[in-house]
Design a protein around this motif. Structure first.
Motif, PDB file in Angstrom:
ATOM      1  N   ALA A  49       0.695  -4.876   1.920  1.00 54.90           N
ATOM      2  CA  ALA A  49       0.133  -4.142   0.788  1.00 54.90           C
ATOM      3  C   ALA A  49       0.232  -2.631   1.011  1.00 54.90           C
ATOM      4  O   ALA A  49       0.554  -1.876   0.089  1.00 54.90           O
ATOM      5  N   SER A  87      -2.462  -2.942  -4.724  1.00 56.84           N
ATOM      6  CA  SER A  87      -2.056  -3.021  -3.318  1.00 56.84           C
ATOM      7  C   SER A  87      -3.047  -2.287  -2.423  1.00 56.84           C
ATOM      8  O   SER A  87      -3.377  -2.755  -1.327  1.00 56.84           O
ATOM      9  N   ALA A 175       4.977  -6.549  -2.132  1.00 53.49           N
ATOM     10  CA  ALA A 175       3.777  -6.979  -2.846  1.00 53.49           C
ATOM     11  C   ALA A 175       3.799  -8.486  -3.091  1.00 53.49           C
ATOM     12  O   ALA A 175       2.751  -9.142  -3.035  1.00 53.49           O
TER      13      ALA A 175
END
Length: 205
Positions: A49, A87, A175
Protein backbone atom coordinates in the motif's frame (compact mmCIF):
# COMPACT_ATOMS: atom_id res chain seq x y z
CA UNK A 1 -18.81 -23.68 32.84
CA UNK A 2 -16.30 -26.38 32.18
CA UNK A 3 -13.85 -27.34 34.84
CA UNK A 4 -10.08 -27.56 34.55
CA UNK A 5 -7.15 -25.40 33.53
CA UNK A 6 -6.70 -22.87 30.80
CA UNK A 7 -6.39 -25.54 28.10
CA UNK A 8 -9.96 -26.69 28.75
CA UNK A 9 -11.43 -23.30 29.62
CA UNK A 10 -14.43 -21.67 28.02
CA UNK A 11 -14.47 -17.97 27.33
CA UNK A 12 -17.47 -16.21 28.85
CA UNK A 13 -17.16 -13.64 26.07
CA UNK A 14 -14.86 -11.10 27.67
CA UNK A 15 -12.11 -13.26 29.20
CA UNK A 16 -9.29 -14.21 26.80
CA UNK A 17 -8.47 -17.90 26.87
CA UNK A 18 -6.16 -20.12 24.86
CA UNK A 19 -7.62 -23.20 23.20
CA UNK A 20 -4.78 -25.67 22.92
CA UNK A 21 -4.75 -29.43 22.94
CA UNK A 22 -7.16 -32.11 21.78
CA UNK A 23 -10.91 -32.05 21.26
CA UNK A 24 -10.88 -29.74 18.25
CA UNK A 25 -8.91 -27.01 19.99
CA UNK A 26 -6.11 -25.12 18.30
CA UNK A 27 -2.71 -26.74 18.67
CA UNK A 28 0.31 -24.69 19.72
CA UNK A 29 2.01 -25.30 16.36
CA UNK A 30 -1.10 -24.20 14.46
CA UNK A 31 -1.32 -21.09 16.63
CA UNK A 32 2.28 -20.17 15.77
CA UNK A 33 1.66 -20.68 12.06
CA UNK A 34 -1.51 -18.57 12.15
CA UNK A 35 0.27 -15.74 13.95
CA UNK A 36 3.27 -15.86 11.59
CA UNK A 37 0.95 -15.80 8.56
CA UNK A 38 -0.96 -12.84 9.98
CA UNK A 39 2.23 -10.87 10.64
CA UNK A 40 3.48 -11.60 7.12
CA UNK A 41 0.21 -10.63 5.43
CA UNK A 42 -0.17 -7.42 7.41
CA UNK A 43 3.43 -6.35 6.75
CA UNK A 44 3.05 -7.20 3.07
CA UNK A 45 -0.20 -5.24 2.83
CA UNK A 46 1.45 -2.26 4.51
CA UNK A 47 4.48 -2.33 2.21
CA UNK A 48 2.44 -2.75 -0.96
CA UNK A 49 0.00 0.00 0.00
CA UNK A 50 2.89 2.37 0.78
CA UNK A 51 4.51 1.52 -2.55
CA UNK A 52 1.25 2.12 -4.44
CA UNK A 53 0.74 5.51 -2.80
CA UNK A 54 4.39 6.51 -3.33
CA UNK A 55 4.36 5.53 -7.02
CA UNK A 56 1.23 7.57 -7.65
CA UNK A 57 2.38 10.51 -5.55
CA UNK A 58 5.65 10.77 -7.47
CA UNK A 59 4.08 10.08 -10.86
CA UNK A 60 4.18 13.01 -13.25
CA UNK A 61 5.09 13.67 -16.85
CA UNK A 62 5.20 16.95 -18.74
CA UNK A 63 4.48 17.47 -22.41
CA UNK A 64 4.31 20.52 -24.64
CA UNK A 65 1.51 20.82 -27.18
CA UNK A 66 1.74 23.81 -29.52
CA UNK A 67 3.58 25.91 -26.92
CA UNK A 68 1.14 24.81 -24.19
CA UNK A 69 2.94 23.11 -21.31
CA UNK A 70 0.92 20.37 -19.64
CA UNK A 71 1.93 18.29 -16.61
CA UNK A 72 0.10 15.04 -15.93
CA UNK A 73 -0.29 14.23 -12.22
CA UNK A 74 -2.31 11.70 -10.28
CA UNK A 75 -4.44 14.57 -8.97
CA UNK A 76 -5.81 15.04 -12.49
CA UNK A 77 -7.83 11.82 -12.04
CA UNK A 78 -10.17 11.59 -9.07
CA UNK A 79 -9.97 7.80 -9.12
CA UNK A 80 -6.21 7.90 -8.55
CA UNK A 81 -6.67 10.38 -5.70
CA UNK A 82 -9.11 7.96 -4.09
CA UNK A 83 -6.62 5.12 -4.54
CA UNK A 84 -3.85 7.14 -2.87
CA UNK A 85 -6.10 7.92 0.10
CA UNK A 86 -7.29 4.31 0.41
CA UNK A 87 -3.72 3.01 0.15
CA UNK A 88 -2.60 5.39 2.89
CA UNK A 89 -5.43 4.26 5.15
CA UNK A 90 -4.64 0.59 4.57
CA UNK A 91 -0.91 1.18 5.11
CA UNK A 92 -1.44 2.94 8.46
CA UNK A 93 -3.97 0.38 9.64
CA UNK A 94 -1.79 -2.56 8.58
CA UNK A 95 1.23 -1.04 10.32
CA UNK A 96 -0.65 -0.71 13.61
CA UNK A 97 -2.16 -4.18 13.42
CA UNK A 98 1.14 -5.69 12.29
CA UNK A 99 2.86 -4.18 15.32
CA UNK A 100 0.14 -5.65 17.56
CA UNK A 101 0.57 -9.08 15.99
CA UNK A 102 4.37 -8.91 16.28
CA UNK A 103 4.17 -8.01 19.96
CA UNK A 104 1.76 -10.90 20.46
CA UNK A 105 4.19 -13.31 18.76
CA UNK A 106 7.18 -12.08 20.77
CA UNK A 107 5.32 -12.16 24.10
CA UNK A 108 3.53 -15.41 23.33
CA UNK A 109 0.19 -13.92 24.28
CA UNK A 110 -3.06 -15.85 24.46
CA UNK A 111 -5.96 -15.69 22.06
CA UNK A 112 -8.15 -12.62 21.83
CA UNK A 113 -11.32 -12.06 23.76
CA UNK A 114 -14.51 -12.15 21.73
CA UNK A 115 -15.21 -8.37 21.75
CA UNK A 116 -11.65 -7.57 20.60
CA UNK A 117 -11.76 -10.32 17.99
CA UNK A 118 -15.04 -8.90 16.67
CA UNK A 119 -13.54 -5.40 16.50
CA UNK A 120 -10.46 -6.56 14.57
CA UNK A 121 -12.56 -8.70 12.23
CA UNK A 122 -14.90 -5.78 11.49
CA UNK A 123 -12.04 -3.33 10.86
CA UNK A 124 -10.27 -5.82 8.59
CA UNK A 125 -13.46 -6.25 6.57
CA UNK A 126 -13.93 -2.48 6.21
CA UNK A 127 -10.33 -1.94 5.11
CA UNK A 128 -10.53 -4.79 2.61
CA UNK A 129 -13.70 -3.31 1.08
CA UNK A 130 -12.14 0.16 0.94
CA UNK A 131 -9.01 -0.91 -0.94
CA UNK A 132 -10.92 -3.26 -3.26
CA UNK A 133 -13.39 -0.50 -4.15
CA UNK A 134 -10.60 2.01 -4.77
CA UNK A 135 -8.73 -0.49 -6.96
CA UNK A 136 -11.87 -1.21 -9.00
CA UNK A 137 -12.43 2.49 -9.68
CA UNK A 138 -8.77 3.08 -10.57
CA UNK A 139 -8.70 0.08 -12.92
CA UNK A 140 -11.75 1.36 -14.78
CA UNK A 141 -10.15 4.79 -15.22
CA UNK A 142 -6.89 3.15 -16.31
CA UNK A 143 -8.68 1.14 -18.99
CA UNK A 144 -10.38 4.27 -20.30
CA UNK A 145 -7.04 6.07 -20.41
CA UNK A 146 -5.46 3.12 -22.21
CA UNK A 147 -8.17 2.31 -24.73
CA UNK A 148 -10.59 5.24 -24.59
CA UNK A 149 -14.37 4.97 -24.86
CA UNK A 150 -15.62 5.61 -28.36
CA UNK A 151 -19.30 5.51 -27.37
CA UNK A 152 -18.81 8.58 -25.16
CA UNK A 153 -16.11 10.11 -27.39
CA UNK A 154 -13.55 9.74 -24.61
CA UNK A 155 -10.09 9.71 -26.16
CA UNK A 156 -7.30 7.45 -25.00
CA UNK A 157 -4.44 9.42 -23.46
CA UNK A 158 -1.83 6.87 -22.46
CA UNK A 159 -0.11 7.11 -25.84
CA UNK A 160 0.56 10.76 -24.99
CA UNK A 161 1.78 10.12 -21.44
CA UNK A 162 3.34 6.67 -21.68
CA UNK A 163 5.70 7.00 -18.72
CA UNK A 164 2.95 8.39 -16.51
CA UNK A 165 0.59 5.56 -17.43
CA UNK A 166 3.27 2.91 -16.96
CA UNK A 167 4.08 4.10 -13.45
CA UNK A 168 0.39 4.46 -12.60
CA UNK A 169 -0.16 0.91 -13.84
CA UNK A 170 2.57 -0.33 -11.51
CA UNK A 171 0.90 1.50 -8.63
CA UNK A 172 -2.45 -0.09 -9.43
CA UNK A 173 -0.77 -3.53 -9.59
CA UNK A 174 0.70 -2.95 -6.11
CA UNK A 175 -2.72 -1.88 -4.86
CA UNK A 176 -4.25 -5.05 -6.30
CA UNK A 177 -1.65 -7.13 -4.44
CA UNK A 178 -2.37 -5.15 -1.25
CA UNK A 179 -6.09 -5.83 -1.63
CA UNK A 180 -5.38 -9.56 -2.07
CA UNK A 181 -3.41 -9.48 1.18
CA UNK A 182 -6.29 -7.70 2.90
CA UNK A 183 -8.65 -10.45 1.75
CA UNK A 184 -6.28 -13.03 3.25
CA UNK A 185 -6.10 -11.02 6.46
CA UNK A 186 -9.90 -10.88 6.62
CA UNK A 187 -10.04 -14.66 6.31
CA UNK A 188 -7.49 -15.07 9.09
CA UNK A 189 -9.25 -12.64 11.40
CA UNK A 190 -12.49 -14.52 10.69
CA UNK A 191 -10.75 -17.74 11.68
CA UNK A 192 -9.41 -16.10 14.86
CA UNK A 193 -12.90 -14.90 15.72
CA UNK A 194 -15.08 -17.90 14.95
CA UNK A 195 -12.78 -20.46 16.55
CA UNK A 196 -13.72 -18.79 19.84
CA UNK A 197 -17.22 -20.15 19.19
CA UNK A 198 -16.08 -23.64 18.25
CA UNK A 199 -17.21 -27.01 19.60
CA UNK A 200 -16.99 -27.26 23.35
CA UNK A 201 -16.44 -23.52 23.81
CA UNK A 202 -19.90 -22.07 23.42
CA UNK A 203 -21.57 -23.38 26.50
CA UNK A 204 -21.15 -20.14 28.39
CA UNK A 205 -21.58 -16.58 27.24
Amino acid sequence: MSQGGVGDGVSPGNVPVCYYGAGGRVSASMERRVRAAEVFLRCAACGLAVLAAALLGADRQSRTFFSIHKVARYTDMQSLVILVIASGMVACYSLLQGARCLVSVVRGGILLSRPLAWAIFSCDQVMAYIIIGAVAVAMEAALIGKYGQAEFQWMKTCHLYQRFCTQAGGAVACAIAASANMVGISLLSGFNLFRLYGHGKGGSK
